[in-house]
Design an enzyme around this catalytic site. Structure first.
Site, PDB file in Angstrom:
ATOM      1  N   LYS A 164       0.868  -1.174   0.000  1.00  0.00           N
ATOM      2  CA  LYS A 164       0.000   0.000   0.000  1.00  0.00           C
ATOM      3  C   LYS A 164       0.898   1.214   0.000  1.00  0.00           C
ATOM      4  CE  LYS A 164      -4.499   0.545   0.030  1.00  0.00           C
ATOM      5  NZ  LYS A 164      -5.489  -0.414  -0.465  1.00  0.00           N
TER       6      LYS A 164
HETATM    7  P1  NAD Z   1     -12.932   7.398  -2.869  1.00  0.00           P
HETATM    8  O1  NAD Z   1     -11.908   8.414  -2.583  1.00  0.00           O
HETATM    9  O2  NAD Z   1     -13.350   7.169  -4.288  1.00  0.00           O
HETATM   10  O3  NAD Z   1     -14.257   7.705  -2.022  1.00  0.00           O
HETATM   11  C1  NAD Z   1     -14.259   7.826  -0.649  1.00  0.00           C
HETATM   12  C2  NAD Z   1     -15.630   8.306  -0.234  1.00  0.00           C
HETATM   13  O4  NAD Z   1     -15.711   8.290   1.182  1.00  0.00           O
HETATM   14  C3  NAD Z   1     -15.936   9.733  -0.681  1.00  0.00           C
HETATM   15  O5  NAD Z   1     -17.307   9.817  -1.024  1.00  0.00           O
HETATM   16  C4  NAD Z   1     -15.657  10.547   0.586  1.00  0.00           C
HETATM   17  O6  NAD Z   1     -16.380  11.768   0.604  1.00  0.00           O
HETATM   18  C5  NAD Z   1     -16.161   9.582   1.629  1.00  0.00           C
HETATM   19  N1  NAD Z   1     -15.635   9.805   2.959  1.00  0.00           N
HETATM   20  C6  NAD Z   1     -14.374  10.115   3.342  1.00  0.00           C
HETATM   21  N2  NAD Z   1     -14.314  10.237   4.670  1.00  0.00           N
HETATM   22  C7  NAD Z   1     -15.573   9.973   5.132  1.00  0.00           C
HETATM   23  C8  NAD Z   1     -16.147   9.936   6.407  1.00  0.00           C
HETATM   24  N3  NAD Z   1     -15.426  10.178   7.485  1.00  0.00           N
HETATM   25  N4  NAD Z   1     -17.474   9.623   6.505  1.00  0.00           N
HETATM   26  C9  NAD Z   1     -18.205   9.359   5.405  1.00  0.00           C
HETATM   27  N5  NAD Z   1     -17.708   9.386   4.168  1.00  0.00           N
HETATM   28  C10 NAD Z   1     -16.409   9.699   4.039  1.00  0.00           C
HETATM   29  O7  NAD Z   1     -12.402   6.024  -2.202  1.00  0.00           O
HETATM   30  P2  NAD Z   1     -12.772   4.540  -2.591  1.00  0.00           P
HETATM   31  O8  NAD Z   1     -11.786   4.084  -3.614  1.00  0.00           O
HETATM   32  O9  NAD Z   1     -14.231   4.431  -2.828  1.00  0.00           O
HETATM   33  O10 NAD Z   1     -12.360   3.784  -1.243  1.00  0.00           O
HETATM   34  C11 NAD Z   1     -13.270   3.684  -0.137  1.00  0.00           C
HETATM   35  C12 NAD Z   1     -12.823   2.540   0.746  1.00  0.00           C
HETATM   36  O11 NAD Z   1     -12.793   1.328  -0.018  1.00  0.00           O
HETATM   37  C13 NAD Z   1     -11.413   2.663   1.348  1.00  0.00           C
HETATM   38  O12 NAD Z   1     -11.407   2.022   2.594  1.00  0.00           O
HETATM   39  C14 NAD Z   1     -10.561   1.876   0.375  1.00  0.00           C
HETATM   40  O13 NAD Z   1      -9.355   1.420   0.965  1.00  0.00           O
HETATM   41  C15 NAD Z   1     -11.505   0.743   0.063  1.00  0.00           C
HETATM   42  N6  NAD Z   1     -11.223   0.023  -1.181  1.00  0.00           N
HETATM   43  C16 NAD Z   1     -11.190   0.652  -2.371  1.00  0.00           C
HETATM   44  C17 NAD Z   1     -10.943  -0.067  -3.526  1.00  0.00           C
HETATM   45  C18 NAD Z   1     -10.967   0.558  -4.895  1.00  0.00           C
HETATM   46  O14 NAD Z   1     -10.877  -0.179  -5.872  1.00  0.00           O
HETATM   47  N7  NAD Z   1     -11.123   1.863  -5.019  1.00  0.00           N
HETATM   48  C19 NAD Z   1     -10.698  -1.445  -3.457  1.00  0.00           C
HETATM   49  C20 NAD Z   1     -10.746  -2.068  -2.203  1.00  0.00           C
HETATM   50  C21 NAD Z   1     -11.025  -1.324  -1.073  1.00  0.00           C
END
Ligand code: NAD
Length: 420
Positions: free
Chosen positions: A107
C-alpha cells in the site's frame, strides 16, 4: 514496532494475534509473518500555483514477497501515516492470499487533501511520488493501483512517469488506469460490483429477496457509489441512507438515486442534497436497514455502535471499517448479522487489477463480460470457502477468511525457507 504505531496498525496487529492464536502459530514465526518486508518514506516537494513550495510526506509499504510481486493501492488523504499504510498493506496480503492471487500485499499513500490541490498541483504531486518510488517498484516487484483520493488520471500520471523513465510504455506498472493507456474494461466498477455480487450471495444464503430489502451506504466514492447505484438499479434494493465526507442523508421510503446522481454531477458531492433528511453522520450506521455497507474510512464500527447496528448483512466495502472490539460484539450477534469481511467483500478491486496486470504483461486484452465472469467465479469460490470454513469450525467469517489467507502466506514462506 514503534515506527508503525497507528490505530489502524494496532487493529491489523490485534486481528493477526487473534488468527495466530487460533491457528496456534509458533511465536517464533509471528513477527516474521506480520512485520512488513519493506517500508519506504519519501519527502515530496511540490511547487504550488501561488509559487510556494509545499512538502508532503509519502509512503509505500511492501508487506511480504513470498508469493510474487506486491500489489496495492495509493491513498491521497490528510490522515495517511506510515502505520495506516502498513495496516492496509497487511490486509492486502491476506486478501490476495484468500482470493488466490500471486501477490504479497502493498500500500502507498501521501498525507494530503487532494481536494485542495489544482489539477496541475495534483499532477506534480502524483508524478513526484512515482518518481521517488521508481527504485522500489516495478511490474515484477510492486504494482500500484488506486485507493481513496486517487483515480484513473492519477494512475495514468504514475504510468507515464515510470514509462518516461524506462524509455518505453509500460502499462503493467499500475492498475486502475484509463482503458486508453492499457487499463482494463470493468476495473473502475470492479470493487463495487464485487460488493454487490457478495451481498446478493449473502441475501440468497439468508433466503432474503433483494427487492424487499433496504440498504445504507457510507461513502459515495468509487466503491460506495458503484455499490449504491448497482444495488438500486440492478438488484432492486431500496437505498435509505447515503453519506460522504460532507454529510449523511436518510429517507425511510427510499432515496431517488437518479436525483443523487444528478446532484453529484452538478455539485461534485452530496453537500446540500435536499431529497432526503440530513442526519448526523454518526447516526447513519445505526439506522434500521437490511444491508449496511461502510465504504469510506477505517474504524467506523466500534465497541460504541456495534451493539446498536440494526442491519442483517454487514458488507465491508471499506478496508478495516470494524475494530477488533466491535468484532467481539458482532461475534456474539452472529445469528442476527451476517458479516462479509473486508478482505472478501472488497476483493473485486484487486482481482480485476490482477486481470489488468496479466493483460498488460501479455498485451492481450479481454472484453468486459470475460472479466466480470472470471471475477464472479473467483468471488464465488472464495465466498463458499469462507462460509464453509466458518461453519465447519464454528468461527466468525472474518476469522475464517483471515485463517485461509494467513495459512497460505505462511505455507509459501515455509516452503521457500529462510535465507540464508
Ligand atoms: P474514494 O476516494 O473514491 O471515495 C471515498 C468516499 O468516502 C468519498 O465519497 C468521501 O467523501 C467519503 N468519505 C471520506 N471520509 C468519510 C467519512 N469520514 N465519513 C463518510 N464518508 C467519508 O475512495 P474509494 O476508492 O471508494 O475507497 C473507499 C474505501 O474502499 C477505502 O477504505 C478503500 O481502501 C476501500 N477500497 C477501495 C478499492 C478501490 O478499488 N477503489 C478497493 C478495495 C477497497
Amino acid at each position: 514496532m514503534d515506527i508503525f504505531s497507528d490505530p489502524a496498525y494496532a487493529m491489523a496487529t490485534e486481528q493477526f494475534r487473534i488468527v495466530a492464536d487460533y491457528l496456534q502459530i509458533d511465536e517464533n514465526l509471528r513477527q516474521r509473518t506480520l512485520y512488513p518486508k519493506r517500508a519506504i518514506a519519501v519527502t515530496l516537494p511540490v511547487r504550488l500555483d501561488n509559487g510556494r513550495i509545499e512538502v508532503f510526506n509519502g509512503y509505500r509499504v511492501q508487506h511480504h514477497l513470498a508469493m510474487g510481486p506486491t500489489k496495492g493501492g495509493t491513498r491521497f488523504h490528510p490522515s495517511v501515516t506510515l502505520g495506516e499504510v502498513t495496516a492496509l498493506a497487511i490486509w492486502m496480503s491476506w486478501k490476495c492470499a484468500l482470493t488466490g492471487l500471486p501477490y504479497g500485499g502493498a500500500k502507498g499513500g501521501v498525507a494530503v487533501d487532494p481536494g485542495t490541490l489544482s489539477a496541475r498541483e495534483l499532477e506534480a504531486l502524483s508524478r513526484r511520488y512515482m518518481q521517488e518510488m521508481i527504485p522500489f517498484v516495478g511490474p515484477h516487484t510492486d504494482i500500484m493501483g488506486p485507493d481513496m483520493g486517487t483515480n484513473e488520471q492519477v494512475m495514468a500520471w504514475f504510468m507515464d512517469t515510470w514509462s518516461v523513465h524506462q524509455g518505453y510504455a509500460s502499462p503493467e506498472i499500475v492498475t486502475g488506469k484509463p482503458v486508453s493507456v492499457g487499463g482494463t474494461a470493468g476495473r473502475r466498477e470492479a470493487t463495487g460490483r464485487g460488493v454487490i455480487y457478495l451481498v446478493e450471495r449473502a441475501l440468497n444464503f439468508m433466503k432474503m429477496q433483494p427487492d424487499r430489502c433496504t440498504a445504507i451506504v457510507q461513502g459515495f466514492g468509487n466503491v460506495g457509489a458503484v455499490t449504491a447505484l448497482g444495488l438500486a438499479y440492478k438488484s432492486g434494493v431500496k437505498i435509505t441512507g447515503i453519506s460522504d465526507v460532507t454529510g449523511a442523508y436518510y429517507r425511510a421510503d427510499g432515496i431517488d438515486m437518479h436525483k443523487v446522481e444528478a446532484h453529484i454531477k452538478t455539485h461534485g458531492s452530496l453537500a446540500g442534497f435536499t431529497e432526503a433528511q440530513s442526519i448526523p453522520p454518526e447516526d447513519l450506521l445505526t439506522m434500521p436497514c437490511d444491508i449496511l455497507v461502510p465504504a469510506a474510512v477505517e474504524a467506523v464500527i466500534t465497541e460504541h455502535n456495534a451493539g446498536k447496528l440494526r442491519c442483517r448483512i454487514l458488507a465491508e466495502g471499506a478496508n478495516g471499517p470494524t475494530t477488533p472490539a466491535a468484532d467481539r460484539i458482532l461475534n456474539e450477534r452472529w445469528n442476527e448479522i451476517f458479516v462479509i469481511p473486508d478482505i472478501l467483500c472488497n476483493a473485486g478491486g484487486v482481482v480485476v487489477s490482477y486481470f489488468e496486470w496479466v493483460q498488460g504483461l501479455q498485451q492481450f486484452f479481454w472484453n468486459e463480460s470475460e472479466i466480470t465472469d472470471r471475477l464472479f467465479r473467483i468471488l464465488e469460490q472464495t465466498f463458499s470457502a469462507v462460509v464453509k470454513r466458518a461453519k465447519s469450525e464454528g468461527i466468525p467469517h472474518r476469522l475464517a477468511a483471515m485463517a485461509i489467507g494467513v495459512e497460505r502466506v505462511m505455507a509459501a514462506k515455509k516452503t521457500r525457507g529462510l535465507f540464508p
